[in-house]
Design a protein around this motif. Sequence first.
Motif, PDB file in Angstrom:
ATOM      1  N   ARG A 271       4.232   3.333   9.836  1.00 30.41           N
ATOM      2  CA  ARG A 271       3.433   4.351   9.161  1.00 30.41           C
ATOM      3  C   ARG A 271       3.706   4.341   7.654  1.00 30.41           C
ATOM      4  NH1 ARG A 271       2.963   8.983   6.779  1.00 30.41           N
ATOM      5  NH2 ARG A 271       1.319  10.465   7.350  1.00 30.41           N
TER       6      ARG A 271
ATOM      7  N   PRO B 185      -3.001   7.869   6.879  1.00 23.81           N
ATOM      8  CA  PRO B 185      -2.020   6.837   7.238  1.00 23.81           C
ATOM      9  C   PRO B 185      -1.803   6.725   8.745  1.00 23.81           C
ATOM     10  CG  PRO B 185      -1.231   8.093   5.362  1.00 23.81           C
ATOM     11  CD  PRO B 185      -2.459   8.799   5.859  1.00 23.81           C
TER      12      PRO B 185
ATOM     13  N   CYS C 135       1.827   1.607   5.939  1.00 27.00           N
ATOM     14  CA  CYS C 135       0.402   1.957   5.821  1.00 27.00           C
ATOM     15  C   CYS C 135       0.180   2.953   4.695  1.00 27.00           C
ATOM     16  CB  CYS C 135      -0.097   2.540   7.143  1.00 27.00           C
ATOM     17  SG  CYS C 135      -0.149   1.343   8.501  1.00 27.00           S
ATOM     18  N   GLU C 136       1.057   3.926   4.598  1.00 23.43           N
ATOM     19  CA  GLU C 136       0.931   4.936   3.540  1.00 23.43           C
ATOM     20  C   GLU C 136       1.051   4.296   2.160  1.00 23.43           C
ATOM     21  OE1 GLU C 136       2.456   9.484   2.783  1.00 23.43           O
ATOM     22  OE2 GLU C 136       3.804   8.081   3.796  1.00 23.43           O
TER      23      GLU C 136
ATOM     24  N   ILE D 172      -2.201   2.503   1.289  1.00 26.21           N
ATOM     25  CA  ILE D 172      -3.268   3.456   0.951  1.00 26.21           C
ATOM     26  C   ILE D 172      -3.043   4.050  -0.438  1.00 26.21           C
ATOM     27  CG2 ILE D 172      -4.327   5.662   1.597  1.00 26.21           C
ATOM     28  CD1 ILE D 172      -3.589   4.852   4.548  1.00 26.21           C
TER      29      ILE D 172
END
Length: 237
Positions: free
Chosen positions: A137, A154, A140-141, A144
Amino acid sequence: MVNPDPRSRLLKAAIRLLATHGPTEIKARSVSSEAGLSTMGVYTHFGGVSELLQAVAEEGFRQQADIFRQVANTQDAMTDLCAIALACRDFAMRNAHLYDLMFGLSIQGRYGPVRGESTTAPKVGADAFMASYSHLRGGCERLIKGNCVRQMEPDLMAAQLWSTLHGFILLELGGHFAATLNPPIEILVPMCINLVVGLGADRERAKASAAIAVADWASRQCDTKSMAQFLNAVNTI
C-alpha cells in the motif's frame, strides 16, 4: 543457550510440521510431540488448534513483512513494488503450505485479515496482515503522490496489484506455467507493468524501474539468464 518458551516451541513445531506435511497434520498431539511437550500445552498456550493455526498464519505475515522490508528500500516506488511482487512469489514458492494457510486456501486455513462478526472462524489479526500489506500500500501511495499514475485511492490500487500478484502465485503453485522458462520474469513482471501502465504510468519508465528490481532479484539468485528473458518479455508488451 536459553531454551525457547513453550509457546514459541509449539509455534515453531507447528510451522515445521506445516512445511513438511501440510495443515491436516497440525493436531494437538503431533505438534506437542514435535515440540517435546505435553498435548495440554496447545490448549494452555493457544486455547486450541484453531488458535494455534491462527498464530502460525500471523507468523507467516510477519515473516513476509520482514522480507518486504528488506527489498522495498529504494527511492523508486515502482521498483519497490516490483521487488515486493518477486519477493512475495519467492516466499510462496518456499512456503507453499504456509502461504495457503495465510490466505485461507487450505481446508483449515479459514483466515482473513480482520475479525468478522458473521462467522465464528478465527481471523488473522489486522496488525499481522497490515505488517505485510502496508509495504504494498505504501508503494502505491508513493506512486500516486508522485503523480506517476492517475489519482486514485491507494487502497484501490493496492487491491488491484494484490489481486494480480496472488492470482499469478496460485496458478504457478498449481503448475500452470510449467511450460514457461521463467514464469515470474516472463509473466508476473510484465503483467505488473501492464497494470501500472493501465493506471496511468509511463510504459518506458515502468519498464526501467522493473528492470532494476529484476536485476537485483537475479543477482541474489546468481541467475544470469533472467535479465535477457525479462528484456525479451517486456519488448513484446
